[in-house]
Design a protein around this motif. Structure first.
Motif, PDB file in Angstrom:
ATOM      1  N   THR A  67      46.115 -22.335   2.784  1.00 43.52           N
ATOM      2  CA  THR A  67      45.190 -21.947   2.274  1.00 43.52           C
ATOM      3  C   THR A  67      44.665 -23.211   0.991  1.00 43.52           C
ATOM      4  N   ALA A  68      45.880 -23.755   1.123  1.00 51.14           N
ATOM      5  CA  ALA A  68      45.337 -24.261   0.005  1.00 51.14           C
ATOM      6  C   ALA A  68      45.168 -26.322   0.247  1.00 51.14           C
ATOM      7  N   GLY A  69      45.618 -26.070   1.808  1.00 50.54           N
ATOM      8  CA  GLY A  69      45.003 -27.337   2.653  1.00 50.54           C
ATOM      9  C   GLY A  69      44.197 -26.260   3.733  1.00 50.54           C
ATOM     10  N   CYS A  70      43.875 -25.615   3.927  1.00 48.83           N
ATOM     11  CA  CYS A  70      42.600 -24.865   4.503  1.00 48.83           C
ATOM     12  C   CYS A  70      41.381 -25.599   4.306  1.00 48.83           C
ATOM     13  N   CYS A  71      40.759 -25.974   5.208  1.00 49.00           N
ATOM     14  CA  CYS A  71      39.052 -26.634   5.040  1.00 49.00           C
ATOM     15  C   CYS A  71      38.561 -25.867   5.063  1.00 49.00           C
ATOM     16  N   MET A  72      37.963 -25.097   5.107  1.00 50.29           N
ATOM     17  CA  MET A  72      37.321 -23.810   4.951  1.00 50.29           C
ATOM     18  C   MET A  72      37.373 -23.176   2.809  1.00 50.29           C
ATOM     19  N   HIS A  73      38.907 -23.562   2.636  1.00 51.27           N
ATOM     20  CA  HIS A  73      38.855 -23.049   1.498  1.00 51.27           C
ATOM     21  C   HIS A  73      38.553 -23.831   1.079  1.00 51.27           C
ATOM     22  N   ASN A 112      43.595 -25.718  12.645  1.00 50.07           N
ATOM     23  CA  ASN A 112      44.622 -26.146  13.034  1.00 50.07           C
ATOM     24  C   ASN A 112      46.155 -26.934  11.995  1.00 50.07           C
ATOM     25  N   LYS A 113      44.389 -27.004  10.585  1.00 47.47           N
ATOM     26  CA  LYS A 113      45.591 -27.962   9.473  1.00 47.47           C
ATOM     27  C   LYS A 113      46.615 -27.154   9.009  1.00 47.47           C
ATOM     28  N   CYS A 114      46.396 -25.644   9.494  1.00 46.19           N
ATOM     29  CA  CYS A 114      47.211 -24.710   8.300  1.00 46.19           C
ATOM     30  C   CYS A 114      48.422 -24.274   9.593  1.00 46.19           C
ATOM     31  N   VAL A 115      48.771 -24.623  10.559  1.00 48.90           N
ATOM     32  CA  VAL A 115      49.921 -24.761  10.933  1.00 48.90           C
ATOM     33  C   VAL A 115      50.516 -25.664  10.728  1.00 48.90           C
ATOM     34  N   GLU A 116      50.004 -26.843  10.989  1.00 44.45           N
ATOM     35  CA  GLU A 116      51.053 -28.711  10.862  1.00 44.45           C
ATOM     36  C   GLU A 116      51.610 -28.510   9.460  1.00 44.45           C
ATOM     37  N   ARG A 117      50.760 -27.273   8.530  1.00 44.01           N
ATOM     38  CA  ARG A 117      52.077 -27.548   7.497  1.00 44.01           C
ATOM     39  C   ARG A 117      52.601 -26.192   7.010  1.00 44.01           C
ATOM     40  N   GLY A 121      56.394 -21.693  10.560  1.00 43.18           N
ATOM     41  CA  GLY A 121      56.541 -21.726  11.354  1.00 43.18           C
ATOM     42  C   GLY A 121      55.789 -20.993  12.239  1.00 43.18           C
ATOM     43  N   VAL A 122      54.729 -20.137  10.943  1.00 44.80           N
ATOM     44  CA  VAL A 122      53.659 -19.270  11.776  1.00 44.80           C
ATOM     45  C   VAL A 122      52.071 -19.575  12.309  1.00 44.80           C
ATOM     46  N   LYS A 123      52.286 -19.181  12.547  1.00 43.35           N
ATOM     47  CA  LYS A 123      50.854 -20.055  13.832  1.00 43.35           C
ATOM     48  C   LYS A 123      49.702 -19.245  13.358  1.00 43.35           C
ATOM     49  N   VAL A 124      49.798 -20.014  12.188  1.00 45.86           N
ATOM     50  CA  VAL A 124      48.270 -19.631  11.473  1.00 45.86           C
ATOM     51  C   VAL A 124      47.280 -18.627  11.026  1.00 45.86           C
ATOM     52  N   GLU A 125      46.296 -20.547  12.695  1.00 48.47           N
ATOM     53  CA  GLU A 125      45.012 -19.814  13.087  1.00 48.47           C
ATOM     54  C   GLU A 125      45.077 -18.396  13.944  1.00 48.47           C
ATOM     55  N   GLU A 126      46.656 -18.746  14.847  1.00 51.14           N
ATOM     56  CA  GLU A 126      45.986 -17.274  15.517  1.00 51.14           C
ATOM     57  C   GLU A 126      46.381 -16.050  15.126  1.00 51.14           C
TER      58      GLU A 126
END
Ligand code: SF4
Ligand code: SF4
Length: 243
Positions: A67-73, A112-117, A121-126
């Motif tokens: 969430t901290a790095g999510c561009c929408m948030h 996919n910033k969330c996935v990188e961060r 290893g949660v595939k957050v976007e998916e």
């Protein structure tokens, strides 16, 4: 910690109580009513975990890095868009609260910033998209434009094994129920043609032996659909279970 939910507090009030000549009227015992949580339903997380794109949901330990790095948030200030919270609500099965975000959840732009961060290893976007699909399939939200685009994409890819961009655009417009003015369409088409990014009609590629491959893919898609819908059948409450 103060008790904020007053409906859970039960007071034993004695209006006129005298013990050995002494008036001891008042509140005697204050109980907390036993509480059985019935609005949590683990079927949500079970369903998400059962989907190929949702299985990493159980790794999440709620650190909030996504969430901290999510561009929408952050960049777009959509504070209601909180991938960590969506995952939390799905994990604990708080479906009623999750349904409040049935439309917001589709604001993910798949950067996919969330996935990188994510340190786990949660595939957050998916996972976020899978939760959104759950909400759509259970009627919490209308089908999203992203879902309609997926349908248009799949339909066109299945037709010949590669994309015909013009056909994809027409299918998507049909599903969206809209029509782009011919003049605008022509200008878009010409500029795509000039830059070599439009492969349509006789310019479109073909995949050799596609018919056999399509049969396999269609069978897999049908199986995925059965799995998605089958797992959503209402659970039978266990005898003597929580009410
Ligand atoms: S960054 Fe990963 S572990 Fe942390 S809250 Fe997001 S999904 Fe969960
Ligand atoms: S992929 Fe979606 S959830 Fe992840 S950072 Fe980008 S917008 Fe946020």
């Amino acid at each position: 910690m103060p008790i904020v939910e007053k409906s859970l507090v039960e007071v034993d009030r004695k209006e006129h109580l005298e013990v050995e000549g002494i008036d001891v009227s008042g509140d005697w015992n204050t109980f907390l009513r036993s509480r059985v949580q019935t609005d949590l339903d683990v079927r949500v997380v079970d369903w998400v975990k059962g989907q190929p794109q949702g299985e990493t949901i159980s790794r999440c330990w709620q650190c909030g890095t996504c969430t901290a790095g999510c561009c929408m948030h952050t960049d777009y200030g959509l504070t209601d868009f909180n991938p960590r919270y969506f995952i939390y609500l799905a994990q604990v099965g708080y479906e009623e609260e999750l349904r409040r975000y049935a439309s917001t959840i589709w604001r993910c732009v798949s950067c996919n910033k969330c996935v990188e961060r994510c340190p786990k290893g949660v595939k957050v976007e998916e996972v976020v998209h899978t939760i959104g699909t759950y909400l759509t399939l259970t009627g919490a939200a209308a089908e999203s434009p992203a879902d309609r685009f997926d349908r248009a994409y799949t339909e066109n890819l299945l037709a010949r094994g590669v994309l015909d961009e013009a056909a994809l655009f027409r299918t998507y417009e049909r599903l969206e129920g809209r029509k782009t003015p011919a003049k605008k369409l022509l200008s878009m088409g010409l500029s795509l043609l000039r830059t070599g990014r439009l492969h349509t009609g006789p310019l479109a590629h073909r995949t050799r032996g596609w018919r056999r491959m399509r049969t396999v893919l269609e069978a897999q898609l049908a199986e995925d659909e059965r799995r998605r819908k089958g797992a959503l059948a209402p659970a039978t409450p266990a005898a003597g279970g929580n009410r």
